[in-house]
Design an enzyme around this catalytic site. Structure first.
Site, PDB file in Angstrom:
ATOM      1  N   HIS A  64      63.823  27.691 106.888  1.00  0.00           N
ATOM      2  CA  HIS A  64      65.246  27.333 106.487  1.00  0.00           C
ATOM      3  C   HIS A  64      66.248  28.118 107.490  1.00  0.00           C
ATOM      4  O   HIS A  64      66.166  29.370 107.544  1.00  0.00           O
ATOM      5  CB  HIS A  64      65.580  27.743 105.051  1.00  0.00           C
ATOM      6  CG  HIS A  64      64.863  27.067 104.133  1.00  0.00           C
ATOM      7  ND1 HIS A  64      65.250  26.005 103.192  1.00  0.00           N
ATOM      8  CD2 HIS A  64      63.362  27.519 103.424  1.00  0.00           C
ATOM      9  CE1 HIS A  64      64.273  25.687 102.552  1.00  0.00           C
ATOM     10  NE2 HIS A  64      63.376  26.336 102.502  1.00  0.00           N
TER      11      HIS A  64
ATOM     12  N   HIS B  27      75.666  32.136 102.940  1.00  0.00           N
ATOM     13  CA  HIS B  27      76.757  30.790 103.319  1.00  0.00           C
ATOM     14  C   HIS B  27      78.012  31.179 103.345  1.00  0.00           C
ATOM     15  O   HIS B  27      78.727  30.709 104.413  1.00  0.00           O
ATOM     16  CB  HIS B  27      76.465  29.873 102.181  1.00  0.00           C
ATOM     17  CG  HIS B  27      75.084  29.295 102.278  1.00  0.00           C
ATOM     18  ND1 HIS B  27      74.322  28.830 101.189  1.00  0.00           N
ATOM     19  CD2 HIS B  27      74.265  28.955 103.251  1.00  0.00           C
ATOM     20  CE1 HIS B  27      73.037  28.297 101.293  1.00  0.00           C
ATOM     21  NE2 HIS B  27      72.978  28.487 102.514  1.00  0.00           N
TER      22      HIS B  27
ATOM     23  N   THR C  24      67.970  22.632 107.445  1.00  0.00           N
ATOM     24  CA  THR C  24      69.239  22.995 107.044  1.00  0.00           C
ATOM     25  C   THR C  24      69.905  22.190 105.885  1.00  0.00           C
ATOM     26  O   THR C  24      69.794  21.014 106.315  1.00  0.00           O
ATOM     27  CB  THR C  24      70.108  23.877 108.124  1.00  0.00           C
ATOM     28  OG1 THR C  24      70.907  24.634 107.570  1.00  0.00           O
ATOM     29  CG2 THR C  24      70.478  22.692 109.043  1.00  0.00           C
ATOM     30  N   THR C  25      70.937  22.558 105.223  1.00  0.00           N
ATOM     31  CA  THR C  25      71.467  21.840 104.280  1.00  0.00           C
ATOM     32  C   THR C  25      73.105  21.453 104.873  1.00  0.00           C
ATOM     33  O   THR C  25      73.785  22.453 105.076  1.00  0.00           O
ATOM     34  CB  THR C  25      71.988  22.661 103.007  1.00  0.00           C
ATOM     35  OG1 THR C  25      70.638  23.161 102.678  1.00  0.00           O
ATOM     36  CG2 THR C  25      72.235  21.734 101.826  1.00  0.00           C
ATOM     37  N   PRO C  26      73.344  20.439 105.288  1.00  0.00           N
ATOM     38  CA  PRO C  26      74.543  20.031 105.964  1.00  0.00           C
ATOM     39  C   PRO C  26      75.463  20.452 104.809  1.00  0.00           C
ATOM     40  O   PRO C  26      75.502  19.962 103.729  1.00  0.00           O
ATOM     41  CB  PRO C  26      74.507  18.559 105.941  1.00  0.00           C
ATOM     42  CG  PRO C  26      73.142  18.382 106.129  1.00  0.00           C
ATOM     43  CD  PRO C  26      72.344  19.274 105.235  1.00  0.00           C
TER      44      PRO C  26
ATOM     45  N   GLY D 184      66.515  24.431  97.165  1.00  0.00           N
ATOM     46  CA  GLY D 184      67.585  24.849  96.559  1.00  0.00           C
ATOM     47  C   GLY D 184      66.987  25.429  95.186  1.00  0.00           C
ATOM     48  O   GLY D 184      65.668  25.250  94.860  1.00  0.00           O
TER      49      GLY D 184
ATOM     50  N   HIS E 177      60.463  20.433  98.110  1.00  0.00           N
ATOM     51  CA  HIS E 177      60.019  21.745  97.507  1.00  0.00           C
ATOM     52  C   HIS E 177      59.292  21.585  95.818  1.00  0.00           C
ATOM     53  O   HIS E 177      60.052  20.908  95.177  1.00  0.00           O
ATOM     54  CB  HIS E 177      61.286  22.623  97.291  1.00  0.00           C
ATOM     55  CG  HIS E 177      61.457  23.501  98.458  1.00  0.00           C
ATOM     56  ND1 HIS E 177      61.856  22.870  99.965  1.00  0.00           N
ATOM     57  CD2 HIS E 177      61.428  24.758  98.792  1.00  0.00           C
ATOM     58  CE1 HIS E 177      62.164  23.757 100.626  1.00  0.00           C
ATOM     59  NE2 HIS E 177      61.817  25.057 100.442  1.00  0.00           N
TER      60      HIS E 177
ATOM     61  N   GLU F 297      57.302  25.151  92.361  1.00  0.00           N
ATOM     62  CA  GLU F 297      57.635  26.991  92.640  1.00  0.00           C
ATOM     63  C   GLU F 297      57.882  27.436  91.413  1.00  0.00           C
ATOM     64  O   GLU F 297      57.744  28.883  91.318  1.00  0.00           O
ATOM     65  CB  GLU F 297      59.014  27.051  93.516  1.00  0.00           C
ATOM     66  CG  GLU F 297      59.145  26.749  94.793  1.00  0.00           C
ATOM     67  CD  GLU F 297      60.510  26.715  95.566  1.00  0.00           C
ATOM     68  OE1 GLU F 297      61.448  25.923  95.222  1.00  0.00           O
ATOM     69  OE2 GLU F 297      60.862  27.741  96.324  1.00  0.00           O
TER      70      GLU F 297
HETATM   71  P1  5GP Z   1      70.217  26.470 104.716  1.00  0.00           P
HETATM   72  O1  5GP Z   1      69.897  24.988 104.124  1.00  0.00           O
HETATM   73  O2  5GP Z   1      71.616  26.976 104.188  1.00  0.00           O
HETATM   74  O3  5GP Z   1      70.191  26.406 106.120  1.00  0.00           O
HETATM   75  O4  5GP Z   1      69.036  27.556 104.124  1.00  0.00           O
HETATM   76  C1  5GP Z   1      69.188  28.301 102.883  1.00  0.00           C
HETATM   77  C2  5GP Z   1      69.086  27.284 102.034  1.00  0.00           C
HETATM   78  O5  5GP Z   1      67.671  26.730 101.831  1.00  0.00           O
HETATM   79  C3  5GP Z   1      69.112  27.883 100.542  1.00  0.00           C
HETATM   80  O6  5GP Z   1      70.391  28.040  99.941  1.00  0.00           O
HETATM   81  C4  5GP Z   1      68.180  27.057  99.573  1.00  0.00           C
HETATM   82  O7  5GP Z   1      68.848  25.870  99.058  1.00  0.00           O
HETATM   83  C5  5GP Z   1      67.105  26.842 100.682  1.00  0.00           C
HETATM   84  N1  5GP Z   1      66.083  27.765 100.380  1.00  0.00           N
HETATM   85  C6  5GP Z   1      65.535  28.729 101.250  1.00  0.00           C
HETATM   86  N2  5GP Z   1      64.427  29.273 100.712  1.00  0.00           N
HETATM   87  C7  5GP Z   1      64.172  28.473  99.548  1.00  0.00           C
HETATM   88  C8  5GP Z   1      63.159  28.599  98.731  1.00  0.00           C
HETATM   89  O8  5GP Z   1      61.999  29.500  98.802  1.00  0.00           O
HETATM   90  N3  5GP Z   1      62.852  27.759  97.805  1.00  0.00           N
HETATM   91  C9  5GP Z   1      63.866  26.808  97.671  1.00  0.00           C
HETATM   92  N4  5GP Z   1      63.475  25.904  96.615  1.00  0.00           N
HETATM   93  N5  5GP Z   1      64.852  26.746  98.559  1.00  0.00           N
HETATM   94  C10 5GP Z   1      65.036  27.438  99.341  1.00  0.00           C
END
Ligand code: 5GP
Length: 392
Positions: A43, A93, A125-127, A224, A251, A254
């Protein structure tokens, strides 16, 4: 390697060696660093350098946006539960989500992976949107692309998605001639849907991914906080992506949630991440469907999804030859690296260099980029094999 004559070559476990060479010793960290590696579960905002986060937080502190002393210890803390990780993501963020910073962290994250010999990286990554600074999901991903173009230490090659109708060549996106550059890394993007999103917002991400599948976006991820949101909310968007041939990773498992895990497995994604909390019936289903699992050892233990490395399901999956890929999840949050994850796997489960080499090479089968990239990556492993597995 000198020219081979047929009598002097031995074939061992898929490898090839000359007379007089013997298998070299145990897997150590140096060897794991030298091993070419493929990262399929990283991520972006979880992979930011601590030093960068602290610098950015200090800047925002000086501007009065946050109180630096309130956040410093949160960033520096190393042991976090899953819930604490998601609190930290919210803080990250706030610190990183403007266009220039997104570009900066992308550049640094790619350079860090390349520095430890990652030759193919699917960065997810989450837009995000932020009206006050004119950020749309599309401009967020453009900022990520700008970060890829800014990479200085290595040639960055973007590859289109495997499902692209017209085969498109992979293209270098940064200036390959700069003298500082050493080697080449293939980078592809997965766009993540956050479990807090609505169906409409998830659909917007899918449309963006479809629009950009010739420009390095190769698939989708659902991530998430696993205790938030419902699978059913994201199903329409994920089904739409599926209809258009866009690969999906979820995912999954978990936390304990048998109903959701079953529904996710029935959807039959191209890969899943984690798979920590599966009951017997779900295990059987996962294995019979042969869905590849992205394994994140340190992350699973740190977040208490798994009680200890020795109890990790890597062992079971590896022994039955289930497709799996070692990954990092969040190198920043968990202070790890892909080389360290390989070292942990070898030392915990007693795997040899030949086994680790095949584990790393095996990830090629599960990448979402076009087949041409697979052929290239196989060549990278072929040329690294002799030096890594045999010594005179
Ligand atoms: P981004 O998408 O903002 O670049 O990376 C961080 C985001 O990735 C977090 O806000 C979360 O939504 C997701 N994320 C990162 N690590 C994990 C994890 O171990 N489990 C889950 N479910 N989501 C994760």
């Amino acid at each position: 390697m000198p020219a081979l004559n047929m009598c002097s070559v031995l074939f061992v476990g898929g490898g090839q060696r000359e007379m007089g060479e013997e298998e070299s010793g145990f897997v150590d960290m140096e060897w794991c660093l030298a091993l070419p590696k493929i990262e399929l579960h990283a991520h972006l905002n979880g992979s930011v350098r601590d030093a960068t986060l602290l610098e950015l937080a200090k800047d925002l502190g000086n501007k009065g946006v946050l109180v630096f002393s309130d956040v410093e210890h949160v960033i520096k803390k190393s042991d976090r539960s899953l819930a604490e990780c998601f609190k930290l993501f919210d803080l990250i963020h706030i610190i990183t989500t403007d266009h220039a910073t997104v570009s900066r962290i992308t550049k640094e994250v790619v350079e860090d992976f390349a520095a430890e010999n990652v030759v193919y990286l699917e960065l997810r990554t989450t837009p995000k949107t932020n009206e006050t600074i004119g950020m749309t999901k599309s401009s967020y991903v453009e900022a990520v692309m700008k970060g890829l173009r800014a990479v200085e230490t290595v040639e960055v090659v973007l590859s289109p998605c495997a499902s692209t109708l017209e085969p498109e060549p992979s293209t270098s996106v940064n200036d390959a001639s700069t003298k500082k550059k050493q080697g080449r890394i293939f980078v592809c993007l997965l766009l993540s849907i956050d479990r807090r999103e609505t169906t409409a917002s998830a659909m917007e991400t899918v449309q963006l991914a479809l629009k950009m599948r010739n420009q390095g976006v190769v698939g989708l991820d659902l991530s998430g906080n696993p205790i938030t949101g419902d699978w059913i909310t994201f199903l329409p968007a994920l089904s739409c992506a599926r209809e258009q041939g866009l690969p999906i990773t979820l995912h999954c498992g978990e936390v304990r949630n048998p109903k959701e895990i079953k529904a996710m497995l029935e959807f039959c994604p191209e890969r899943i991440g984690h798979a920590c909390c599966l009951e017997d019936e779900e295990w059987k289903m996962l294995k019979s469907l042969n869905i590849p699992v992205e394994i994140c050892l340190t992350s699973n233990v740190r977040t208490n999804s798994i009680s200890s490395l020795h109890d990790h399901h890597f062992d079971d999956l590896y022994r039955v030859n289930h497709p799996l890929i070692l990954c990092t999840d969040d190198v920043g949050i968990f202070s790890t690296s892909l080389s360290h994850e390989y070292y942990l796997a070898a030392s915990t489960f007693g795997l040899s260099k030949a086994q680790m080499f095949e584990l790393s090479r095996g990830a090629i089968r599960h990448i979402f980029a076009q087949d041409g990239v697979k052929a290239f990556l196989n060549e990278v492993f072929d040329s690294a094999q002799t030096g890594l597995l045999w010594r005179k």
